[in-house]
Design a protein around this motif. Structure first.
Motif, PDB file in Angstrom:
ATOM      1  N   ALA A 155       0.229  13.174  -8.771  1.00 31.22           N
ATOM      2  CA  ALA A 155      -1.113  13.728  -8.436  1.00 31.22           C
ATOM      3  C   ALA A 155      -0.913  14.954  -8.962  1.00 31.22           C
ATOM      4  N   GLN A 156      -2.550  15.966  -9.301  1.00 31.04           N
ATOM      5  CA  GLN A 156      -2.605  16.911 -10.488  1.00 31.04           C
ATOM      6  C   GLN A 156      -2.786  18.159  -9.671  1.00 31.04           C
ATOM      7  N   ASN A 157      -3.645  18.001  -8.240  1.00 33.38           N
ATOM      8  CA  ASN A 157      -3.435  18.821  -7.650  1.00 33.38           C
ATOM      9  C   ASN A 157      -2.969  18.411  -6.203  1.00 33.38           C
ATOM     10  N   TRP A 158      -2.714  19.794  -5.363  1.00 28.38           N
ATOM     11  CA  TRP A 158      -2.585  19.578  -4.033  1.00 28.38           C
ATOM     12  C   TRP A 158      -4.018  18.752  -2.773  1.00 28.38           C
ATOM     13  N   LEU A 159      -5.239  18.352  -3.176  1.00 30.42           N
ATOM     14  CA  LEU A 159      -5.780  17.463  -2.302  1.00 30.42           C
ATOM     15  C   LEU A 159      -5.657  16.167  -2.661  1.00 30.42           C
ATOM     16  N   ALA A 160      -5.133  15.607  -4.289  1.00 27.02           N
ATOM     17  CA  ALA A 160      -4.577  14.623  -4.335  1.00 27.02           C
ATOM     18  C   ALA A 160      -3.826  13.781  -3.774  1.00 27.02           C
ATOM     19  N   LEU A 161      -2.679  15.177  -3.271  1.00 30.21           N
ATOM     20  CA  LEU A 161      -1.278  15.066  -2.968  1.00 30.21           C
ATOM     21  C   LEU A 161      -1.958  14.398  -1.111  1.00 30.21           C
ATOM     22  N   LEU A 162      -2.434  15.750  -0.529  1.00 29.19           N
ATOM     23  CA  LEU A 162      -3.172  15.433   1.051  1.00 29.19           C
ATOM     24  C   LEU A 162      -3.768  13.552   0.821  1.00 29.19           C
TER      25      LEU A 162
ATOM     26  N   THR B  92       1.162  -1.450  -0.208  1.00 32.38           N
ATOM     27  CA  THR B  92       0.126  -0.295   0.105  1.00 32.38           C
ATOM     28  C   THR B  92       0.684   1.452   0.074  1.00 32.38           C
ATOM     29  N   ILE B  93       1.864   1.016   1.148  1.00 31.98           N
ATOM     30  CA  ILE B  93       3.166   2.489   0.878  1.00 31.98           C
ATOM     31  C   ILE B  93       3.350   2.395  -0.488  1.00 31.98           C
ATOM     32  N   VAL B  94       4.020   1.927  -1.055  1.00 29.97           N
ATOM     33  CA  VAL B  94       4.577   1.591  -1.864  1.00 29.97           C
ATOM     34  C   VAL B  94       3.681   2.341  -3.350  1.00 29.97           C
ATOM     35  N   MET B  95       2.886   1.704  -3.334  1.00 27.11           N
ATOM     36  CA  MET B  95       1.659   1.746  -4.354  1.00 27.11           C
ATOM     37  C   MET B  95       0.844   3.386  -4.196  1.00 27.11           C
ATOM     38  N   PHE B  96       0.791   4.234  -3.180  1.00 27.28           N
ATOM     39  CA  PHE B  96       0.369   5.651  -3.717  1.00 27.28           C
ATOM     40  C   PHE B  96       1.959   6.055  -3.822  1.00 27.28           C
ATOM     41  N   CYS B  97       2.929   6.177  -2.902  1.00 30.85           N
ATOM     42  CA  CYS B  97       4.273   7.111  -3.188  1.00 30.85           C
ATOM     43  C   CYS B  97       3.884   7.319  -4.743  1.00 30.85           C
ATOM     44  N   LEU B  98       3.329   5.740  -5.267  1.00 35.28           N
ATOM     45  CA  LEU B  98       3.695   5.817  -6.905  1.00 35.28           C
ATOM     46  C   LEU B  98       2.589   6.839  -7.675  1.00 35.28           C
ATOM     47  N   PHE B  99       1.362   7.070  -6.383  1.00 40.85           N
ATOM     48  CA  PHE B  99       0.213   7.262  -7.191  1.00 40.85           C
ATOM     49  C   PHE B  99       0.752   9.749  -6.612  1.00 40.85           C
ATOM     50  N   ALA B 100       1.293   9.343  -5.864  1.00 41.59           N
ATOM     51  CA  ALA B 100       1.995  10.294  -6.072  1.00 41.59           C
ATOM     52  C   ALA B 100       2.359  11.540  -6.725  1.00 41.59           C
ATOM     53  N   LEU B 101       3.510  10.626  -7.347  1.00 41.18           N
ATOM     54  CA  LEU B 101       3.803  11.311  -8.935  1.00 41.18           C
ATOM     55  C   LEU B 101       2.894  11.248  -9.459  1.00 41.18           C
TER      56      LEU B 101
END
Length: 112
Positions: free
Chosen positions: A76-83, A65-74
């Protein structure tokens, strides 16, 4: 702590399904909900009874889960997604750390 989180994740998937929740206008398949809920319930039971395999399995799920969501952070198209990513990765990382500490105190199963 891990047992409570696993039980909460199982409830968070099962209760909305029973109440008729829809995703993008469609109801999720029962074959998608039941295996996840079953794995989380087994993980909760195993961790509650201090089973080595359950803690190790939960650690594996948290690591993925941690690795997958860190990849999703790349992506992220806005601040809400990154948060949202940070809101998932940080608690998962903290739980991962505490489970790793408790895993070192559990007795490994005997080889047969």
């Amino acid at each position: 702590m891990g047992a409570i989180v696993a039980l909460a994740l199982a409830a968070a998937a099962f209760i909305p399904y029973v109440l008729g929740a829809e995703i993008r206008g469609e109801r999720p398949s029962l074959l998608g909900v039941v295996p996840y809920v079953a794995v989380m319930l087994v993980a909760a039971w195993g961790q509650w009874h201090s089973r080595y395999w359950a803690v190790l399995g939960m650690e594996a799920l948290l690591g993925i889960t941690i690795v997958m969501f860190c990849l999703f952070a790349l992506l992220a198209q806005n601040w809400l997604a990154l948060l949202l990513v940070i809101g998932i990765v940080v608690p998962a990382g903290i739980l991962f750390w505490f489970l790793a500490k408790s895993l070192s105190q559990l007795e490994m199963p005997e080889r047969r």
